[in-house]
Design a protein around this motif. Structure first.
Motif, short mmCIF file in Angstrom:
data_model
loop_
_atom_site.label_atom_id
_atom_site.label_comp_id
_atom_site.label_asym_id
_atom_site.label_seq_id
_atom_site.Cartn_x
_atom_site.Cartn_y
_atom_site.Cartn_z
N ASN A 35 0.83 -1.21 0.00
CA ASN A 35 0.00 0.00 0.00
C ASN A 35 0.86 1.25 0.00
O ASN A 35 0.58 2.23 0.71
N SER A 36 1.91 1.21 -0.81
CA SER A 36 2.79 2.35 -0.99
C SER A 36 2.70 2.86 -2.41
O SER A 36 2.40 2.11 -3.35
N ASN A 364 -3.16 5.03 -11.41
CA ASN A 364 -2.69 4.54 -10.12
C ASN A 364 -1.21 4.21 -10.13
O ASN A 364 -0.58 4.18 -9.07
N SER A 365 -0.65 3.98 -11.31
CA SER A 365 0.78 3.65 -11.39
C SER A 365 1.65 4.90 -11.28
O SER A 365 2.86 4.81 -11.10
N GLY A 366 1.04 6.07 -11.42
CA GLY A 366 1.76 7.32 -11.20
C GLY A 366 2.82 7.62 -12.23
O GLY A 366 2.75 7.17 -13.38
N PHE A 367 3.82 8.38 -11.80
CA PHE A 367 4.92 8.81 -12.65
C PHE A 367 6.19 8.05 -12.28
O PHE A 367 6.75 8.29 -11.20
N PRO A 368 6.67 7.13 -13.11
CA PRO A 368 7.94 6.46 -12.82
C PRO A 368 9.07 7.47 -12.66
O PRO A 368 9.07 8.52 -13.30
N GLN A 369 10.02 7.13 -11.82
CA GLN A 369 11.13 8.03 -11.49
C GLN A 369 12.47 7.42 -11.87
O GLN A 369 12.66 6.20 -11.75
N THR A 382 5.43 2.48 -9.25
CA THR A 382 4.40 1.83 -8.45
C THR A 382 3.84 0.63 -9.20
O THR A 382 3.30 0.78 -10.30
N ASP A 383 3.98 -0.54 -8.61
CA ASP A 383 3.45 -1.78 -9.17
C ASP A 383 2.02 -1.94 -8.66
O ASP A 383 1.78 -2.01 -7.46
N VAL A 391 5.63 0.26 -4.15
CA VAL A 391 6.76 0.91 -4.84
C VAL A 391 7.86 -0.12 -5.04
O VAL A 391 8.32 -0.77 -4.09
N LYS A 392 8.32 -0.27 -6.29
CA LYS A 392 9.41 -1.16 -6.63
C LYS A 392 10.62 -0.31 -7.06
O LYS A 392 10.45 0.79 -7.60
#
Length: 397
Positions: A35-36, A364-369, A382-383, A391-392
């Motif tokens: 839940n991150s 829901n997967s947001g913005f990869p960094q 976010t997986d 968060v992976k």
């Protein structure tokens, strides 16, 4: 623990265009629990990588952070927590650092007035995290967010954000009235989170696209999505030096006319006199991702390099080292998405490419960094494939 590549179907290799060698991508244990989400990466001047993220437990949101050393994250520490935060897939909290220590972090807090009434909270670090402060004092029930921060000195930092004070109370039919448009504002703060100076940077900007700021040898340069009276929403830059901001100007005239916000902002970084900006545009009904490079501290940019014209999703990120520009973006792949990562020389010559498969293209997967890690990168995303988002983190050598 490094995961053997032959056991993972998540990743594929990229071949270096100049050296013809393989780039290795492997997963490392993330400090984030179930839940991150909403991760943010920052590499400081010592090469130390910091990651912040949000964990939700029942109705409490916690902003946490950890540092990376030898492919292992430190134990997570909590910066702040509350039940009143505004959590949004595109408007994520952040952390910045210098000299191996945190400098500041930000998050968004709901205020009375409606669903989209919230303020920016900033906490500075000096042995401990300071009580949060709000860098804007308008007190209006409106949107304040899409914050970008970077260290200014050993004792201060700069923040910019989208500020909706002029939109408060606006009816839908007044949207075209630019006197009631979103604004871009900024502030310089010290280690005690005291505001030293505030700025109005641009009076008319796009409503909900990410901002980005970086430090150069001549000051600071920020990038964001602008908005004109004709609803052209291209990417602009403005520089800060000698106590004032320059007249904003486009990185490139895409001439993307869209009477709404695409929620897809730019990314910027600098090294020496070189500044690079990556962004998404849907100009002429043709979604594509572009990269533009300046060799004069962002005063002028070369014609953009087209990174992807195959209907990309966008959500770009960008980092620079002394000899490379790293850029990432999402594109559709099968029923989901893949994260594309490329490196270029400061002159715009393609060096290498890689991709990470089986990501989600959902909000829901947001913005990869991405952020610099030695000669390679650290990647966070976010997986959302499990019961709860997680968060992976991956390393690209």
């Amino acid at each position: 623990m490094k995961l053997p590549l032959i056991l993972s179907l998540l990743f594929i290799f990229g071949m270096s265009c100049s050296e013809n060698n393989q780039q290795q991508i492997y997963e490392i244990n993330s400090p984030a629990s179930d839940n991150s989400s909403l991760s943010h990466l920052f590499t400081d001047n010592t090469g130390t990588v910091f990651m912040s993220w949000v964990e939700e437990k029942e109705n409490i949101a916690q902003l946490k952070y950890a540092t990376l050393k030898d492919d292992a994250w430190s134990a997570p520490e909590t910066i702040a927590q509350d039940s009143t935060w505004f959590l949004n897939w595109a408007d994520y909290p952040s952390i910045i650092a210098q000299n191996g220590n945190p400098v500041a972090a930000h998050w968004l807090n709901k205020t009375p007035g409606g669903t989209y009434s919230y303020e920016v909270n900033i906490s500075a670090f000096d042995e401990n995290w300071s009580p949060e402060i709000t860098p804007h004092n308008d007190g209006t029930p409106s949107e304040h967010g899409f914050v970008s921060m970077t260290p200014a000195s050993d004792s201060s930092f700069i923040a910019i954000w989208l500020d909706g004070r002029n939109t408060a109370g606006m009816d839908h039919h007044e949207y075209a009235d630019l006197s009631k448009a979103m604004t871009l504002r900024g502030a310089i703060l010290n280690q005690d989170a005291k505001i030293l100076e505030t700025f109005l940077i641009d009076e008319n900007v796009c409503d909900c696209c990410n901002t980005s700021i970086t430090k150069t040898e001549k000051g600071f340069i920020a990038t964001y999505r602008d908005r004109t009276a004709g609803e052209v929403r291209d990417i602009y830059v403005t520089s800060f030096s000698d106590g004032k901001w320059s007249q904003p100007k486009p990185v490139y005239a895409d001439n993307w006319e869209i009477a709404a916000c695409p929620v897809n902002g730019p990314a910027i970084d600098a090294h020496g006199n070189t500044v690079a900006v990556a962004w998404f545009t849907g100009a002429e009904g043709k979604p594509h991702v572009q990269l533009a490079i300046s060799d004069d501290y962002g005063q002028n940019f070369n014609s953009p390099i087209s990174l992807d014209t195959e209907n990309p999703i966008g959500r770009v990120d960008l980092n620079m080292t002394k000899d490379k520009i790293w850029v990432s973006w999402l594109s559709p792949a099968n029923d989901g998405a893949q994260l594309n990562i490329r490196s270029y020389s400061h002159e715009g010559e393609k060096r290498s490419s890689a991709s990470i498969q089986n990501l989600s293209k959902s909000r829901n997967s947001g913005f990869p960094q991405i952020s610099v890690l030695g000669d390679g990168l650290i990647v966070a995303y976010t997986d959302v494939s499990g019961k709860k988002p997680t968060v992976k983190t991956l390393v690209l050598n």
